[in-house]
Design a protein around this motif. Sequence first.
Motif, PDB file in Angstrom:
ATOM      1  N   ILE A 172     -27.008   0.423 -38.453  1.00 53.10           N
ATOM      2  CA  ILE A 172     -28.049  -0.560 -38.146  1.00 53.10           C
ATOM      3  C   ILE A 172     -29.348   0.189 -37.891  1.00 53.10           C
ATOM      4  N   ILE A 183     -27.344  -2.828 -41.954  1.00 53.20           N
ATOM      5  CA  ILE A 183     -28.287  -3.873 -41.541  1.00 53.20           C
ATOM      6  C   ILE A 183     -29.633  -3.206 -41.293  1.00 53.20           C
ATOM      7  N   ILE A 204     -27.104 -12.553 -36.647  1.00 54.11           N
ATOM      8  CA  ILE A 204     -26.263 -11.908 -37.660  1.00 54.11           C
ATOM      9  C   ILE A 204     -24.938 -11.588 -36.991  1.00 54.11           C
ATOM     10  N   ILE A 238     -27.588  -9.282 -33.208  1.00 52.34           N
ATOM     11  CA  ILE A 238     -26.676  -8.660 -34.171  1.00 52.34           C
ATOM     12  C   ILE A 238     -25.382  -8.358 -33.420  1.00 52.34           C
TER      13      ILE A 238
END
Length: 270
Positions: free
Chosen positions: A137, A106, A88, A125
Motif C-alpha cells: 500500500i 493499492i 477499500i 483500507i
Amino acid sequence: ECGDAGIAVIGRGIDIKNNKIYDCAQVADWYGGILVNNPRNADYLVTTSDIHINDNTIYYTSEPPEDAFGIVISGENRADTYVANVVITGNTLVGCGADTTTLNGIYLHYRIAPSELRNIYNIVITNNMIQDFNKGIVSMAYDEVIANNKIHGVVYGVWLIGHLCYEHEVTGNFVEGEAADEGVGITISSAAYANVVGNYIKTFNVGIDETAPAHINSNYNFIHGNYVSNCTTPVNIVGVNTIVKNNLGFVTENSGSATILDTNTSVVVA
C-alpha cells in the motif's frame, strides 16, 4: 468477471464489488484493475466521493509490459476537485512478484506534485489481502485508516509519503517481506501525526522507517505496541517529537534489575 478490461470510475455513490479482474490491460493511462479518478479536463470539475470497493479479486498471471497496479485512487492537485470518502475492503490483490512491474497493490496519489492542496482524504483500507507486489500500500492521502490488512511477498509493506500526508491510523496489519536485508515494513516518509500501532512486521531490512527526504521532515508520529521480527534494523526514527513505546523487538526504554537496600529509598535502573 471483467477479464482484462479493468474498471475506471468518476462520480459519486458508486459500489464496485464482487468482480474478478485478471491480467489487467491499460485503463485511462494505467495498467491496473480498478481506477478511481477525478478528471484533468478543466471543462469537467467533477468530485469523486462515496466510493466502496469491496470483495474484488485482481490478479496477474504474467508480468505486464509497464508498471501495473491493483487499485489506484488518483487525485488532481486542484482546489475544485477532490477524491474523498473511499472504502477499500475485503479485496484480494495478487501481483506476479516483488521484483516485477506489478508495482503497488493499492496506490493513492496525486497525478502532479502536490502544493498545499489536500484532495485525497477520508479513506479506509481494511481487511485486504495483498501479495507479490513490489509495494503493498502506497498513500499520499490524509485522514486515513489502514487496518487489518495482510500484506506479504513484498519489498515494501505500507508506505506513507508526501508532505501533506497527515493523520493516519496504521493498525493491526500483518506485513511480511521476502528477505531480512531488503525493503521496509512500514515507511513514514515526510509524514506527520501517524499512529502506527499494533502491527506485526516480519522479515525486512528495516521494520518501521521514519524518513525525511529532501527538506521535508517526518515528525509527531506515534509508534507503539508493534511486533517487529527478523528485521536487520527494527525501528529507525528521525522526528524529534515522534514517540516510540513498547515495540517488541526494539528496546525503547531502559531496562534491567536492581535490589533496593533497606537503607535506600530509590535506585536508578540503567
